[in-house]
Write a protein that holds these residues in place. Structure first.
Motif, PDB file in Angstrom:
ATOM      1  N   SER A 237      11.949  81.274 -56.755  1.00 43.26           N
ATOM      2  CA  SER A 237      12.083  80.149 -57.666  1.00 43.26           C
ATOM      3  C   SER A 237      13.474  80.151 -58.313  1.00 43.26           C
ATOM      4  CB  SER A 237      11.013  80.243 -58.751  1.00 43.26           C
ATOM      5  OG  SER A 237      11.187  79.226 -59.686  1.00 43.26           O
ATOM      6  N   ILE A 238      14.021  78.983 -58.508  1.00 43.91           N
ATOM      7  CA  ILE A 238      15.356  78.857 -59.085  1.00 43.91           C
ATOM      8  C   ILE A 238      15.396  79.420 -60.507  1.00 43.91           C
ATOM      9  CG2 ILE A 238      17.093  77.202 -59.855  1.00 43.91           C
ATOM     10  CD1 ILE A 238      16.266  75.443 -57.521  1.00 43.91           C
ATOM     11  N   PHE A 239      14.396  79.130 -61.301  1.00 43.08           N
ATOM     12  CA  PHE A 239      14.385  79.580 -62.689  1.00 43.08           C
ATOM     13  C   PHE A 239      13.400  80.715 -62.933  1.00 43.08           C
ATOM     14  CE2 PHE A 239      15.830  75.121 -63.128  1.00 43.08           C
ATOM     15  CZ  PHE A 239      17.066  75.380 -63.686  1.00 43.08           C
ATOM     16  N   GLY A 240      12.902  81.354 -61.895  1.00 42.77           N
ATOM     17  CA  GLY A 240      11.999  82.484 -62.059  1.00 42.77           C
ATOM     18  C   GLY A 240      10.661  82.116 -62.678  1.00 42.77           C
ATOM     19  N   GLY A 241      10.176  80.923 -62.465  1.00 43.96           N
ATOM     20  CA  GLY A 241       8.882  80.505 -63.000  1.00 43.96           C
ATOM     21  C   GLY A 241       8.961  79.856 -64.371  1.00 43.96           C
ATOM     22  N   THR A 242      10.152  79.718 -64.918  1.00 44.23           N
ATOM     23  CA  THR A 242      10.301  79.142 -66.252  1.00 44.23           C
ATOM     24  C   THR A 242       9.785  77.713 -66.311  1.00 44.23           C
ATOM     25  OG1 THR A 242      12.235  80.521 -66.636  1.00 44.23           O
ATOM     26  CG2 THR A 242      11.938  78.643 -68.093  1.00 44.23           C
ATOM     27  N   ILE A 243      10.132  76.918 -65.314  1.00 44.69           N
ATOM     28  CA  ILE A 243       9.693  75.519 -65.304  1.00 44.69           C
ATOM     29  C   ILE A 243       8.167  75.436 -65.249  1.00 44.69           C
ATOM     30  CG2 ILE A 243       9.737  73.354 -63.994  1.00 44.69           C
ATOM     31  CD1 ILE A 243      12.331  73.803 -65.426  1.00 44.69           C
ATOM     32  N   SER A 244       7.537  76.261 -64.428  1.00 43.72           N
ATOM     33  CA  SER A 244       6.070  76.215 -64.332  1.00 43.72           C
ATOM     34  C   SER A 244       5.428  76.681 -65.644  1.00 43.72           C
ATOM     35  CB  SER A 244       5.566  77.039 -63.148  1.00 43.72           C
ATOM     36  OG  SER A 244       5.889  78.398 -63.309  1.00 43.72           O
TER      37      SER A 244
ATOM     38  N   VAL B 265       9.778  69.901 -74.290  1.00 47.05           N
ATOM     39  CA  VAL B 265      10.520  68.882 -73.544  1.00 47.05           C
ATOM     40  C   VAL B 265      12.019  69.171 -73.598  1.00 47.05           C
ATOM     41  CG1 VAL B 265      11.171  66.433 -73.537  1.00 47.05           C
ATOM     42  CG2 VAL B 265       8.775  67.081 -73.738  1.00 47.05           C
ATOM     43  N   ASP B 266      12.500  69.613 -74.744  1.00 49.77           N
ATOM     44  CA  ASP B 266      13.911  69.959 -74.891  1.00 49.77           C
ATOM     45  C   ASP B 266      14.284  71.127 -73.974  1.00 49.77           C
ATOM     46  OD1 ASP B 266      16.481  69.677 -76.164  1.00 49.77           O
ATOM     47  OD2 ASP B 266      16.024  71.542 -77.247  1.00 49.77           O
ATOM     48  N   ARG B 267      13.413  72.118 -73.849  1.00 47.15           N
ATOM     49  CA  ARG B 267      13.670  73.259 -72.965  1.00 47.15           C
ATOM     50  C   ARG B 267      13.669  72.836 -71.496  1.00 47.15           C
ATOM     51  NH1 ARG B 267      16.848  75.719 -73.750  1.00 47.15           N
ATOM     52  NH2 ARG B 267      16.327  77.144 -72.101  1.00 47.15           N
ATOM     53  N   VAL B 268      12.734  71.981 -71.110  1.00 47.07           N
ATOM     54  CA  VAL B 268      12.706  71.489 -69.728  1.00 47.07           C
ATOM     55  C   VAL B 268      13.978  70.704 -69.437  1.00 47.07           C
ATOM     56  CG1 VAL B 268      11.557  69.897 -68.143  1.00 47.07           C
ATOM     57  CG2 VAL B 268      10.192  71.464 -69.511  1.00 47.07           C
ATOM     58  N   SER B 269      14.386  69.862 -70.377  1.00 43.92           N
ATOM     59  CA  SER B 269      15.606  69.084 -70.209  1.00 43.92           C
ATOM     60  C   SER B 269      16.815  69.998 -70.070  1.00 43.92           C
ATOM     61  CB  SER B 269      15.789  68.147 -71.410  1.00 43.92           C
ATOM     62  OG  SER B 269      16.996  67.443 -71.308  1.00 43.92           O
ATOM     63  N   GLY B 270      16.868  71.059 -70.856  1.00 39.96           N
ATOM     64  CA  GLY B 270      17.967  72.011 -70.763  1.00 39.96           C
ATOM     65  C   GLY B 270      18.010  72.711 -69.418  1.00 39.96           C
ATOM     66  N   LYS B 271      16.855  73.090 -68.906  1.00 41.02           N
ATOM     67  CA  LYS B 271      16.793  73.743 -67.594  1.00 41.02           C
ATOM     68  C   LYS B 271      17.238  72.794 -66.488  1.00 41.02           C
ATOM     69  CE  LYS B 271      15.354  77.813 -68.681  1.00 41.02           C
ATOM     70  NZ  LYS B 271      16.191  78.982 -68.448  1.00 41.02           N
ATOM     71  N   LEU B 272      16.807  71.553 -66.567  1.00 42.53           N
ATOM     72  CA  LEU B 272      17.196  70.581 -65.548  1.00 42.53           C
ATOM     73  C   LEU B 272      18.675  70.223 -65.648  1.00 42.53           C
ATOM     74  CD1 LEU B 272      14.046  68.289 -65.500  1.00 42.53           C
ATOM     75  CD2 LEU B 272      14.650  70.125 -63.923  1.00 42.53           C
ATOM     76  N   ASN B 273      19.220  70.184 -66.866  1.00 43.31           N
ATOM     77  CA  ASN B 273      20.657  69.957 -67.028  1.00 43.31           C
ATOM     78  C   ASN B 273      21.464  71.113 -66.440  1.00 43.31           C
ATOM     79  OD1 ASN B 273      20.455  67.444 -68.236  1.00 43.31           O
ATOM     80  ND2 ASN B 273      20.460  68.275 -70.319  1.00 43.31           N
ATOM     81  N   THR B 274      20.958  72.335 -66.596  1.00 49.19           N
ATOM     82  CA  THR B 274      21.607  73.501 -65.991  1.00 49.19           C
ATOM     83  C   THR B 274      21.628  73.369 -64.478  1.00 49.19           C
ATOM     84  OG1 THR B 274      20.887  74.910 -67.807  1.00 49.19           O
ATOM     85  CG2 THR B 274      21.515  76.018 -65.760  1.00 49.19           C
ATOM     86  N   LEU B 275      20.509  72.964 -63.919  1.00 46.27           N
ATOM     87  CA  LEU B 275      20.428  72.775 -62.478  1.00 46.27           C
ATOM     88  C   LEU B 275      21.394  71.670 -62.023  1.00 46.27           C
ATOM     89  CD1 LEU B 275      19.077  73.521 -59.807  1.00 46.27           C
ATOM     90  CD2 LEU B 275      17.281  71.873 -60.349  1.00 46.27           C
ATOM     91  N   GLN B 276      21.474  70.599 -62.777  1.00 49.69           N
ATOM     92  CA  GLN B 276      22.389  69.503 -62.447  1.00 49.69           C
ATOM     93  C   GLN B 276      23.846  69.968 -62.507  1.00 49.69           C
ATOM     94  OE1 GLN B 276      22.250  66.161 -65.166  1.00 49.69           O
ATOM     95  NE2 GLN B 276      22.708  64.747 -63.525  1.00 49.69           N
ATOM     96  N   THR B 277      24.165  70.800 -63.466  1.00 53.10           N
ATOM     97  CA  THR B 277      25.520  71.357 -63.579  1.00 53.10           C
ATOM     98  C   THR B 277      25.857  72.231 -62.371  1.00 53.10           C
ATOM     99  OG1 THR B 277      25.391  71.320 -65.983  1.00 53.10           O
ATOM    100  CG2 THR B 277      27.063  72.749 -65.012  1.00 53.10           C
ATOM    101  N   VAL B 278      24.903  73.035 -61.943  1.00 50.69           N
ATOM    102  CA  VAL B 278      25.105  73.892 -60.765  1.00 50.69           C
ATOM    103  C   VAL B 278      25.312  73.053 -59.515  1.00 50.69           C
ATOM    104  CG1 VAL B 278      23.974  75.573 -59.262  1.00 50.69           C
ATOM    105  CG2 VAL B 278      23.889  75.873 -61.729  1.00 50.69           C
ATOM    106  N   ILE B 279      24.502  71.999 -59.374  1.00 52.31           N
ATOM    107  CA  ILE B 279      24.629  71.133 -58.188  1.00 52.31           C
ATOM    108  C   ILE B 279      25.979  70.449 -58.160  1.00 52.31           C
ATOM    109  CG2 ILE B 279      23.741  69.010 -57.149  1.00 52.31           C
ATOM    110  CD1 ILE B 279      20.938  69.926 -58.072  1.00 52.31           C
ATOM    111  N   ARG B 280      26.491  70.034 -59.292  1.00 58.34           N
ATOM    112  CA  ARG B 280      27.791  69.370 -59.367  1.00 58.34           C
ATOM    113  C   ARG B 280      28.966  70.338 -59.210  1.00 58.34           C
ATOM    114  NH1 ARG B 280      26.875  65.178 -64.371  1.00 58.34           N
ATOM    115  NH2 ARG B 280      25.548  63.752 -63.231  1.00 58.34           N
ATOM    116  N   GLY B 281      28.669  71.621 -59.211  1.00 58.28           N
ATOM    117  CA  GLY B 281      29.738  72.610 -59.050  1.00 58.28           C
ATOM    118  C   GLY B 281      30.359  73.035 -60.347  1.00 58.28           C
ATOM    119  N   GLY B 282      29.627  72.933 -61.442  1.00 61.67           N
ATOM    120  CA  GLY B 282      30.112  73.394 -62.727  1.00 61.67           C
ATOM    121  C   GLY B 282      30.927  72.396 -63.508  1.00 61.67           C
ATOM    122  N   SER B 283      31.003  71.190 -63.046  1.00 60.26           N
ATOM    123  CA  SER B 283      31.805  70.203 -63.788  1.00 60.26           C
ATOM    124  C   SER B 283      30.935  69.183 -64.483  1.00 60.26           C
ATOM    125  CB  SER B 283      32.765  69.492 -62.861  1.00 60.26           C
ATOM    126  OG  SER B 283      32.078  68.850 -61.819  1.00 60.26           O
TER     127      SER B 283
END
Length: 130
Positions: A2-9, A112-130
């Motif tokens: 898992s990308i976040f080690g089960g955090t999202i679940s 909801v704020d924590r889920v949003s933060g995790k998904l924003n982290t994933l989006q940042t990784v996908i974009r290459g850190g920018s």
């Protein structure tokens, strides 16, 4: 893996718990004038004891480790059958329900704020850190 080690679940289960609690509180408020209606509640202690009875999957490096095999069950609603605040048998205390509603809303918003933060982290990784 898992990308976040089960955090999202885990956050998802927390949101399920909060949503179930919200439904119980809403039912209580909606039935404040219903004769013989008994307050319904969702207790984290009950949720936790259900989780303790079941197990989760985990990687074991030795046979001495606890075996985790099954999935955690869903949240249940219980009611207070012998509780009555009024002469008509109704067991709903509006002040308590409003306090529970506020606490549950804060809990839900934090999740909801924590889920949003995790998904924003994933989006940042996908974009290459920018």
């Amino acid at each position: 893996m898992s990308i976040f080690g089960g955090t999202i679940s885990n956050l998802e289960r927390g949101l399920d718990f909060s949503a179930t609690k919200q439904k119980a509180i809403a039912q209580n408020i909606a039935n404040i004038d219903t004769p013989n209606y008994k307050t319904k509640t969702v207790s984290f202690d009950t949720y936790l004891s259900d989780a303790k009875k079941s197990t989760i999957s985990a990687y074991r490096t030795t046979e001495k480790h606890i075996n985790f095999d099954a999935k955690i069950s869903h949240v249940g609603i219980s009611s207070y059958n012998n509780l009555s605040y009024r002469n008509n048998g109704n067991g709903v205390d509006m002040d308590k329900e409003q306090a529970n509603l506020a606490i549950n809303q804060i809990h839900y918003n934090a999740l909801v704020d924590r889920v949003s933060g995790k998904l924003n982290t994933l989006q940042t990784v996908i974009r290459g850190g920018s």
